[in-house]
Design a protein around this motif. Structure first.
Motif, PDB file in Angstrom:
ATOM      1  N   LEU A 160       5.848 -14.575   4.994  1.00 44.14           N
ATOM      2  CA  LEU A 160       6.331 -13.626   5.999  1.00 44.14           C
ATOM      3  C   LEU A 160       7.834 -13.419   5.917  1.00 44.14           C
ATOM      4  O   LEU A 160       8.338 -12.384   6.333  1.00 44.14           O
ATOM      5  N   ASP A 161       8.566 -14.399   5.374  1.00 47.09           N
ATOM      6  CA  ASP A 161      10.012 -14.216   5.337  1.00 47.09           C
ATOM      7  C   ASP A 161      10.533 -13.716   3.993  1.00 47.09           C
ATOM      8  O   ASP A 161      11.711 -13.748   3.739  1.00 47.09           O
ATOM      9  N   GLN A 162       9.647 -13.192   3.165  1.00 48.52           N
ATOM     10  CA  GLN A 162      10.040 -12.563   1.906  1.00 48.52           C
ATOM     11  C   GLN A 162       9.707 -11.066   1.976  1.00 48.52           C
ATOM     12  O   GLN A 162       8.673 -10.695   2.534  1.00 48.52           O
ATOM     13  N   PRO A 163      10.552 -10.214   1.424  1.00 48.02           N
ATOM     14  CA  PRO A 163      10.279  -8.769   1.504  1.00 48.02           C
ATOM     15  C   PRO A 163       9.187  -8.287   0.542  1.00 48.02           C
ATOM     16  O   PRO A 163       8.606  -7.232   0.755  1.00 48.02           O
ATOM     17  N   GLU A 164       8.894  -9.058  -0.509  1.00 49.79           N
ATOM     18  CA  GLU A 164       7.904  -8.629  -1.494  1.00 49.79           C
ATOM     19  C   GLU A 164       6.509  -8.597  -0.879  1.00 49.79           C
ATOM     20  O   GLU A 164       6.103  -9.531  -0.203  1.00 49.79           O
ATOM     21  N   LYS A 165       5.791  -7.522  -1.120  1.00 48.37           N
ATOM     22  CA  LYS A 165       4.405  -7.381  -0.657  1.00 48.37           C
ATOM     23  C   LYS A 165       3.624  -6.674  -1.761  1.00 48.37           C
ATOM     24  O   LYS A 165       4.194  -6.031  -2.640  1.00 48.37           O
ATOM     25  N   TYR A 166       2.310  -6.793  -1.708  1.00 43.48           N
ATOM     26  CA  TYR A 166       1.483  -6.083  -2.671  1.00 43.48           C
ATOM     27  C   TYR A 166       1.680  -4.587  -2.453  1.00 43.48           C
ATOM     28  O   TYR A 166       1.877  -4.132  -1.330  1.00 43.48           O
ATOM     29  N   ASN A 167       1.618  -3.817  -3.548  1.00 45.15           N
ATOM     30  CA  ASN A 167       1.742  -2.375  -3.421  1.00 45.15           C
ATOM     31  C   ASN A 167       0.597  -1.710  -4.184  1.00 45.15           C
ATOM     32  O   ASN A 167      -0.293  -2.389  -4.702  1.00 45.15           O
ATOM     33  N   LEU A 168       0.624  -0.397  -4.251  1.00 42.17           N
ATOM     34  CA  LEU A 168      -0.463   0.340  -4.898  1.00 42.17           C
ATOM     35  C   LEU A 168      -0.678  -0.084  -6.347  1.00 42.17           C
ATOM     36  O   LEU A 168      -1.802  -0.134  -6.822  1.00 42.17           O
ATOM     37  N   ARG A 169       0.386  -0.416  -7.025  1.00 44.16           N
ATOM     38  CA  ARG A 169       0.284  -0.842  -8.421  1.00 44.16           C
ATOM     39  C   ARG A 169      -0.521  -2.136  -8.548  1.00 44.16           C
ATOM     40  O   ARG A 169      -1.187  -2.368  -9.553  1.00 44.16           O
ATOM     41  N   HIS A 170      -0.482  -2.968  -7.529  1.00 42.30           N
ATOM     42  CA  HIS A 170      -1.156  -4.268  -7.584  1.00 42.30           C
ATOM     43  C   HIS A 170      -2.638  -4.200  -7.211  1.00 42.30           C
ATOM     44  O   HIS A 170      -3.405  -5.098  -7.571  1.00 42.30           O
ATOM     45  N   ILE A 171      -3.041  -3.166  -6.493  1.00 41.05           N
ATOM     46  CA  ILE A 171      -4.417  -3.103  -5.985  1.00 41.05           C
ATOM     47  C   ILE A 171      -5.441  -3.091  -7.117  1.00 41.05           C
ATOM     48  O   ILE A 171      -6.441  -3.812  -7.069  1.00 41.05           O
ATOM     49  N   GLY A 172      -5.201  -2.294  -8.145  1.00 43.96           N
ATOM     50  CA  GLY A 172      -6.120  -2.256  -9.282  1.00 43.96           C
ATOM     51  C   GLY A 172      -6.195  -3.603  -9.992  1.00 43.96           C
ATOM     52  O   GLY A 172      -7.274  -4.039 -10.413  1.00 43.96           O
ATOM     53  N   LEU A 173      -5.058  -4.269 -10.115  1.00 49.15           N
ATOM     54  CA  LEU A 173      -5.035  -5.604 -10.727  1.00 49.15           C
ATOM     55  C   LEU A 173      -5.846  -6.598  -9.897  1.00 49.15           C
ATOM     56  O   LEU A 173      -6.613  -7.396 -10.450  1.00 49.15           O
ATOM     57  N   LEU A 174      -5.672  -6.539  -8.586  1.00 50.18           N
ATOM     58  CA  LEU A 174      -6.414  -7.456  -7.702  1.00 50.18           C
ATOM     59  C   LEU A 174      -7.916  -7.212  -7.812  1.00 50.18           C
ATOM     60  O   LEU A 174      -8.701  -8.159  -7.882  1.00 50.18           O
ATOM     61  N   LYS A 175      -8.309  -5.944  -7.840  1.00 54.36           N
ATOM     62  CA  LYS A 175      -9.730  -5.596  -7.990  1.00 54.36           C
ATOM     63  C   LYS A 175     -10.283  -6.202  -9.273  1.00 54.36           C
ATOM     64  O   LYS A 175     -11.352  -6.826  -9.285  1.00 54.36           O
ATOM     65  N   LYS A 176      -9.552  -6.044 -10.354  1.00 54.69           N
ATOM     66  CA  LYS A 176     -10.001  -6.546 -11.646  1.00 54.69           C
ATOM     67  C   LYS A 176     -10.042  -8.078 -11.677  1.00 54.69           C
ATOM     68  O   LYS A 176     -11.034  -8.674 -12.108  1.00 54.69           O
ATOM     69  N   VAL A 177      -8.994  -8.709 -11.206  1.00 56.81           N
ATOM     70  CA  VAL A 177      -8.904 -10.172 -11.233  1.00 56.81           C
ATOM     71  C   VAL A 177     -10.022 -10.818 -10.413  1.00 56.81           C
ATOM     72  O   VAL A 177     -10.604 -11.821 -10.823  1.00 56.81           O
ATOM     73  N   PHE A 178     -10.342 -10.227  -9.263  1.00 53.60           N
ATOM     74  CA  PHE A 178     -11.393 -10.793  -8.407  1.00 53.60           C
ATOM     75  C   PHE A 178     -12.793 -10.321  -8.827  1.00 53.60           C
ATOM     76  O   PHE A 178     -13.789 -10.779  -8.278  1.00 53.60           O
ATOM     77  N   GLY A 179     -12.869  -9.390  -9.763  1.00 59.73           N
ATOM     78  CA  GLY A 179     -14.163  -8.922 -10.259  1.00 59.73           C
ATOM     79  C   GLY A 179     -14.896  -8.017  -9.286  1.00 59.73           C
ATOM     80  O   GLY A 179     -16.130  -7.965  -9.284  1.00 59.73           O
ATOM     81  N   PHE A 180     -14.149  -7.266  -8.481  1.00 57.86           N
ATOM     82  CA  PHE A 180     -14.765  -6.368  -7.512  1.00 57.86           C
ATOM     83  C   PHE A 180     -15.180  -5.065  -8.188  1.00 57.86           C
ATOM     84  O   PHE A 180     -14.557  -4.620  -9.149  1.00 57.86           O
ATOM     85  N   LYS A 181     -16.227  -4.442  -7.644  1.00 58.56           N
ATOM     86  CA  LYS A 181     -16.698  -3.164  -8.172  1.00 58.56           C
ATOM     87  C   LYS A 181     -15.928  -1.991  -7.582  1.00 58.56           C
ATOM     88  O   LYS A 181     -15.835  -0.938  -8.179  1.00 58.56           O
ATOM     89  N   SER A 182     -15.414  -2.179  -6.368  1.00 56.54           N
ATOM     90  CA  SER A 182     -14.747  -1.099  -5.653  1.00 56.54           C
ATOM     91  C   SER A 182     -13.487  -1.624  -4.972  1.00 56.54           C
ATOM     92  O   SER A 182     -13.426  -2.805  -4.591  1.00 56.54           O
ATOM     93  N   LEU A 183     -12.524  -0.758  -4.783  1.00 58.52           N
ATOM     94  CA  LEU A 183     -11.330  -1.137  -4.022  1.00 58.52           C
ATOM     95  C   LEU A 183     -11.680  -1.488  -2.576  1.00 58.52           C
ATOM     96  O   LEU A 183     -10.983  -2.264  -1.935  1.00 58.52           O
ATOM     97  N   ASP A 184     -12.770  -0.918  -2.082  1.00 54.20           N
ATOM     98  CA  ASP A 184     -13.215  -1.222  -0.716  1.00 54.20           C
ATOM     99  C   ASP A 184     -13.497  -2.714  -0.538  1.00 54.20           C
ATOM    100  O   ASP A 184     -13.385  -3.243   0.565  1.00 54.20           O
ATOM    101  N   ASP A 185     -13.846  -3.402  -1.643  1.00 59.95           N
ATOM    102  CA  ASP A 185     -14.137  -4.834  -1.565  1.00 59.95           C
ATOM    103  C   ASP A 185     -12.914  -5.652  -1.161  1.00 59.95           C
ATOM    104  O   ASP A 185     -13.055  -6.796  -0.720  1.00 59.95           O
ATOM    105  N   LEU A 186     -11.717  -5.084  -1.319  1.00 59.64           N
ATOM    106  CA  LEU A 186     -10.503  -5.779  -0.887  1.00 59.64           C
ATOM    107  C   LEU A 186     -10.397  -5.830   0.637  1.00 59.64           C
ATOM    108  O   LEU A 186      -9.604  -6.600   1.178  1.00 59.64           O
TER     109      LEU A 186
END
Length: 138
Positions: free
Chosen positions: A52-78
């Motif tokens: 919470l005390d760091q300004p870095e947060k996930y952004n749109l560029r990271h969403i596709g990576l997260l989907k792939k890394v977790f093996g999700f079929k859809s972004l909705d799974d996030l």
């Protein structure tokens, strides 16, 4: 008396993504460093996003990576509980010692959410300017 800290304004979707990713990571037994590596970033990346005390947060560029890394079929799974409300929030939190395996306090501090406040404004910059202005008057 415990000091209460405040984040800058973020959108609720950003905060819920952080909570969900942490949950997905924990379910797999992955550390922050492991997930950072799987995403192709430095080992401190996920820790900064989750803090919470760091300004870095996930952004749109990271969403596709997260989907792939977790093996999700859809972004909705996030967002297994559905899409969060379209609103900005400020998170009030305190710092408390992490617990060691034996139950004693560690020297390492962790952030504990005290309250989530919905704030008005079209942009983060607008809300953060309002917050800064109010804090100067106090």
């Amino acid at each position: 008396m415990t000091e209460i800290y405040q984040t800058k304004a973020i959108f609720r979707i950003e905060y819920e993504l952080i909570l969900n990713v942490k949950s997905f990571r924990d379910d797999r037994g992955w550390s922050q460093e492991v997930l950072s590596g799987k995403m192709g970033f430095t080992e401190t990346f996920v820790g900064k996003c989750e803090s919470l005390d760091q300004p870095e947060k996930y952004n749109l560029r990271h969403i596709g990576l997260l989907k792939k890394v977790f093996g999700f079929k859809s972004l909705d799974d996030l967002f297994p509980n559905g899409m969060p409300k379209d609103e900005q929030i400020v998170i009030l939190y305190k710092k408390v010692p992490k617990k060691k395996a034996d139950g004693s306090d560690s020297k390492i501090m962790e952030n504990v959410v005290v309250e989530i406040v919905v704030v008005d404004g079209e942009t983060k910059a607008e809300v953060n300017k309002q917050i800064k202005s109010k804090s100067r008057r106090l």
